[in-house]
Design an enzyme around this catalytic site. Structure first.
Site, PDB file in Angstrom:
ATOM      1  N   ASP A   1       0.824  -1.219   0.000  1.00  0.00           N
ATOM      2  CA  ASP A   1       0.000   0.000   0.000  1.00  0.00           C
ATOM      3  C   ASP A   1       0.855   1.264   0.000  1.00  0.00           C
ATOM      4  O   ASP A   1       2.036   1.240   0.347  1.00  0.00           O
ATOM      5  CB  ASP A   1      -0.864   0.058   1.267  1.00  0.00           C
ATOM      6  CG  ASP A   1      -1.899  -1.048   1.309  1.00  0.00           C
ATOM      7  OD1 ASP A   1      -2.012  -1.812   0.344  1.00  0.00           O
ATOM      8  OD2 ASP A   1      -2.600  -1.133   2.343  1.00  0.00           O
TER       9      ASP A   1
ATOM     10  N   HIS B   1       3.852  -2.259   2.923  1.00  0.00           N
ATOM     11  CA  HIS B   1       3.907  -0.907   2.357  1.00  0.00           C
ATOM     12  C   HIS B   1       5.196  -0.730   1.564  1.00  0.00           C
ATOM     13  O   HIS B   1       6.282  -0.989   2.101  1.00  0.00           O
ATOM     14  CB  HIS B   1       3.810   0.131   3.482  1.00  0.00           C
ATOM     15  CG  HIS B   1       2.514   0.055   4.225  1.00  0.00           C
ATOM     16  ND1 HIS B   1       2.267  -0.907   5.192  1.00  0.00           N
ATOM     17  CD2 HIS B   1       1.373   0.774   4.094  1.00  0.00           C
ATOM     18  CE1 HIS B   1       1.026  -0.755   5.640  1.00  0.00           C
ATOM     19  NE2 HIS B   1       0.456   0.256   4.996  1.00  0.00           N
TER      20      HIS B   1
HETATM   21 ZN    ZN Z   1      -2.552   3.025   3.312  1.00  0.00          ZN
END
Ligand code: ZN
Length: 265
Positions: free
Chosen positions: A80, A222
């Site tokens: 993400d 991430h």
């Molecule tokens: Zn996020």
């Protein structure tokens, strides 16, 4: 008359020749003519009613090769908050070395200037999803703002020259009925959270992922922080022993535009 008489004396009579020519014309015409659609076939073509323009475009996306994650142990890695010009290329390199496909949920406002990275993701076979425009908690916004967050991100991703996403991951996993009904994409959460954003130690991320790995899991990482990139190679080396590492679409086998919120298989 002479020819006719000759024919009539032989095995082949003029009537037979005429009949053969007619038959050839009919067969030839049938073979060359466009496919005939009979009323029964027309009636059997399903009528698709798109809910939004996003879904119309999403329907055209080619899915990866079929893989039955109901029978084979699969796990999906997701990244993400990118794209990041520093970290995302490292993550892509590592995935590439392992011949692994993952899913990237992009923040729309981070796409301008990084379009080439999106094109590389797509060329590498990675899946691209929508993670809103500004990474706000969607449950605190108005329906119009939610729609704007999603559609603006769809547009900027499509403008980069890659397929428009069919998956949406709400920032912070925050989703309610209002958000669900105003996001015309399949909503994707996760069920393994190594909290990679909360540590500087790659080993901690590795331990968290491996200790919670299970068939059907969706791991949330991430691609904006160095420790996450540093943890990836050992994570893949280990997971590869027991799992097929797949995109979210492969894991869940979601039909295009499927409503609902998915956390894992
Ligand atoms: Zn996020």
């Amino acid at each position: 008359m002479w020819r006719f008489r000759k024919f009539s004396l032989g095995l082949v009579r003029p009537q037979t020749v005429t009949a053969l020519l007619a038959a050839l014309l009919v067969i030839g015409g049938f073979l060359l003519s466009p496919k005939i659609i009979r009323p029964a076939q027309v009636a059997s073509v399903p009528i698709i009613r798109p809910i939004s323009p996003h879904m119309v475009k999403a329907a055209a996306i080619e899915l990866p090769a079929p893989l039955d994650c109901g029978k084979v142990p699969c796990i999906a890695l997701t990244f993400d908050d990118g794209p990041s010009p520093e970290i995302t290329p490292q993550v892509l390199d590592i995935l590439d070395r392992h011949h692994v496909k993952a899913t990237f949920f992009l923040i729309g406002s981070r796409v301008p200037g990084n379009e080439a990275l999106l094109r590389r993701m797509h060329a590498d076979g990675q899946e691209i999803g929508n993670h809103s425009w500004s990474h706000r908690d969607m449950t605190t916004l108005s329906p119009d703002e939610v729609e704007q967050e999603v559609s603006q991100t769809q547009q900027v991703i499509a403008a980069a020259g890659v397929p428009v996403p069919r998956l949406f991951r709400p920032p912070y996993g925050a989703v309610d009925e209002m958000v669900r009904s105003h996001v015309p994409l399949t909503v994707l959460a996760w069920n393994v959270d190594p909290e990679d954003w909360n540590t500087k130690k790659p080993q901690k991320i590795i331990d968290e992922v491996l200790s919670h790995a299970k068939p059907g899991a969706i791991v949330d990482m991430h691609d904006i922080r160095q420790p996450s990139a540093d943890a990836l190679d050992p994570i893949l080396t280990s997971l590869e022993q027991s799992y097929r590492i797949v995109t979210v679409s492969q894991l869940l086998d979601i039909p295009s535009g499927q409503p609902g919120v998915f956390y894992g298989r």
